[in-house]
Design an enzyme around this catalytic site. Structure first.
Site, PDB file in Angstrom:
ATOM      1  N   ASP A  69      -4.937 -12.483   3.629  1.00 40.71           N
ATOM      2  CA  ASP A  69      -6.127 -11.907   4.252  1.00 40.71           C
ATOM      3  C   ASP A  69      -7.404 -12.131   3.449  1.00 40.71           C
ATOM      4  O   ASP A  69      -8.457 -11.612   3.825  1.00 40.71           O
ATOM      5  CB  ASP A  69      -5.918 -10.416   4.579  1.00 40.71           C
ATOM      6  CG  ASP A  69      -5.119  -9.686   3.539  1.00 40.71           C
ATOM      7  OD1 ASP A  69      -4.936 -10.230   2.439  1.00 40.71           O
ATOM      8  OD2 ASP A  69      -4.670  -8.562   3.828  1.00 40.71           O
TER       9      ASP A  69
ATOM     10  N   ASP B 123      -3.026 -10.415  -2.147  1.00 39.73           N
ATOM     11  CA  ASP B 123      -3.514  -9.863  -0.873  1.00 39.73           C
ATOM     12  C   ASP B 123      -4.959  -9.407  -1.115  1.00 39.73           C
ATOM     13  O   ASP B 123      -5.308  -8.961  -2.206  1.00 39.73           O
ATOM     14  CB  ASP B 123      -2.637  -8.674  -0.470  1.00 39.73           C
ATOM     15  CG  ASP B 123      -2.977  -8.120   0.904  1.00 39.73           C
ATOM     16  OD1 ASP B 123      -2.210  -8.381   1.841  1.00 39.73           O
ATOM     17  OD2 ASP B 123      -4.005  -7.413   1.034  1.00 39.73           O
TER      18      ASP B 123
ATOM     19  N   HIS C 182      -6.531  -6.916  -0.203  1.00 39.26           N
ATOM     20  CA  HIS C 182      -6.677  -5.475  -0.419  1.00 39.26           C
ATOM     21  C   HIS C 182      -5.978  -5.064  -1.717  1.00 39.26           C
ATOM     22  O   HIS C 182      -5.039  -5.730  -2.149  1.00 39.26           O
ATOM     23  CB  HIS C 182      -6.096  -4.720   0.784  1.00 39.26           C
ATOM     24  CG  HIS C 182      -6.712  -5.150   2.089  1.00 39.26           C
ATOM     25  ND1 HIS C 182      -6.034  -5.911   3.015  1.00 39.26           N
ATOM     26  CD2 HIS C 182      -7.970  -4.968   2.569  1.00 39.26           C
ATOM     27  CE1 HIS C 182      -6.852  -6.158   4.041  1.00 39.26           C
ATOM     28  NE2 HIS C 182      -8.024  -5.605   3.787  1.00 39.26           N
TER      29      HIS C 182
ATOM     30  N   HIS D 159       0.823  -1.228   0.000  1.00 36.38           N
ATOM     31  CA  HIS D 159       0.000   0.000   0.000  1.00 36.38           C
ATOM     32  C   HIS D 159       0.851   1.270   0.000  1.00 36.38           C
ATOM     33  O   HIS D 159       0.330   2.365  -0.198  1.00 36.38           O
ATOM     34  CB  HIS D 159      -0.901   0.053   1.245  1.00 36.38           C
ATOM     35  CG  HIS D 159      -1.955  -1.004   1.282  1.00 36.38           C
ATOM     36  ND1 HIS D 159      -2.833  -1.225   0.247  1.00 36.38           N
ATOM     37  CD2 HIS D 159      -2.281  -1.917   2.242  1.00 36.38           C
ATOM     38  CE1 HIS D 159      -3.655  -2.221   0.562  1.00 36.38           C
ATOM     39  NE2 HIS D 159      -3.341  -2.659   1.761  1.00 36.38           N
TER      40      HIS D 159
HETATM   41 ZN    ZN Z   1      -4.197  -6.850   2.913  1.00 38.10          ZN
END
Ligand code: ZN
Length: 370
Positions: free
Chosen positions: A268, A180, A182, A143
């Site tokens: 996740d 991931d 996200h 991120h």
């Molecule tokens: Zn994540």
């Protein structure tokens, strides 16, 4: 013959966060948790290494560490002012660059070490000293933008590694597959206008960051067409991920023909994760790893690096990671997954699967894959 390499360093487990309960700052109506802190804590990662020790899988990989990423490495991605602010806050005892990404006095050094693990994992695969590699990096990186920490990520680990490898003349064409849960917004943003780095992100739609990860973001300038986002419906599990792999990830990698594949390997999307609403299992991660290995064998002489990103179930991440590293190493040491049966039964029904498959087919058509 070169073996799979598992890069790790105890110090990465010592990265400490601030006064949070889940992702909410403690205070007002948010009572501190007894166990404390952010979901991004050492236990998921430490317990993966511990499980490998207990099953004996650790004996079937090499276990190198690495030096921290250097100032030169970091400056290829991050402005000097960002690195200086980061160091200054550490010198004052720790704090935050951006809300939600706290660190202690050693935060900079540990983040540089985390980036160094990913960098060395990539260099080892490219110079042939490792057959493939896994970096148990912490804090995560996908991120992080050049001048902004975000989502527990303090330095852009994978991007730092890629630029070090390019600067060393070791690769010219890199693909990043981010599974991931996200959106891999940092990696996307850093390489958005680059045609030599293909970025692909599979993620739960509208999870984090908000307003990020739509299919229309395809890259810009020289990078037009070299960014692929695959937003998936909440509730999707094994079939969603594997079908997206078949319809989009595999054809995209086949078209691009990278020198090396790097996976932003978050766990996740698992059915036990507190920060997502997906139902992936250790079988999902094992199969995605096997498929990525098959592509790496076809186009990249097997060159494949996995960099650990998110994953917040202390109990389940170790089983998912064990399945991935077992596949990567070709070891026959198995950790039977105590949650596999439960997650198999919890998968979405046929009508949901059909809808999700139709949406993935639409995305594939949008990207030009028939
Ligand atoms: Zn994540």
């Amino acid at each position: 013959m070169a073996q799979a390499a598992f890069f790790w360093n105890e110090r990465c487990f010592w990265h400490s966060g601030g006064n949070y309960a889940s992702v909410a700052p403690v205070g007002g109506l948010i009572e501190p948790l007894k166990a404390g802190g952010l979901p991004e804590n050492p236990e998921t990662k430490r317990r993966l290494k511990s499980l490998m020790d207990v099953t004996g899988l650790i004996g079937d990989v090499t276990c190198p560490s690495a030096a921290p990423a250097t100032e030169e490495d970091l400056r290829r991605i991050h402005p000097a002012a960002y690195l200086e602010s980061f160091r200054r806050i550490c010198a004052a005892g720790g704090g935050e660059l951006t809300q939600g990404t706290p660190f202690g006095p050693d935060g900079f050094d540990i983040a540089a070490l985390s980036a160094g693990l990913v960098k060395q994992a990539l260099l080892s695969v490219l110079n042939g000293s490792a057959e493939n590699a896994y970096a148990l990096s912490r804090p995560p990186g996908h991120h992080c933008l050049p001048d902004q920490s975000m989502g527990f990520c303090l330095l852009a680990n994978i991007a730092v590694a890629i630029e070090a490898a390019i600067a060393g003349g070791l690769t010219e064409r890199i693909a990043v597959v981010d599974w991931d849960v996200h959106h891999g917004n940092g990696t996307e943003g850093i390489f958005l206008d680059r045609g030599d780095v293909l970025t692909i992100s599979l993620h739960q739609e509208n999870n984090f960051p908000r307003d990020s990860g739509g299919i229309a973001t395809r890259g810009s300038g020289n990078g037009e067409g070299y960014n692929i986002n695959i937003p998936l419906l909440p509730g999707g599990g094994h079939d969603s991920y594997l079908y997206a792999f078949e319809r989009i990830v595999e054809p995209a990698l086949t078209d691009f023909r990278p020198d090396v594949i790097i996976v932003a390997c978050g766990y996740d999307a698992s059915g036990l994760d507190p920060l997502s609403r997906m139902l992936a299992s250790s079988e999902t991660y094992r199969e995605m790893t096997e498929r990525t290995m098959a592509l790496a064998n076809e186009f990249c002489d097997g060159r494949l690096v996995l960099a650990h990103e998110g994953g917040y179930s202390e109990v389940y991440v170790p089983f998912c990671g064990h399945a991935v590293i077992q596949a990567l190493s070709g070891s026959d040491v198995v950790a039977p997954d105590p949650f596999a049966d439960r997650l198999r039964k919890q998968q979405a029904n046929e009508r949901f699967r059909t809808l999700q498959r139709e949406l993935i087919d639409e995305q594939a058509a949008f990207f030009g894959f028939s």
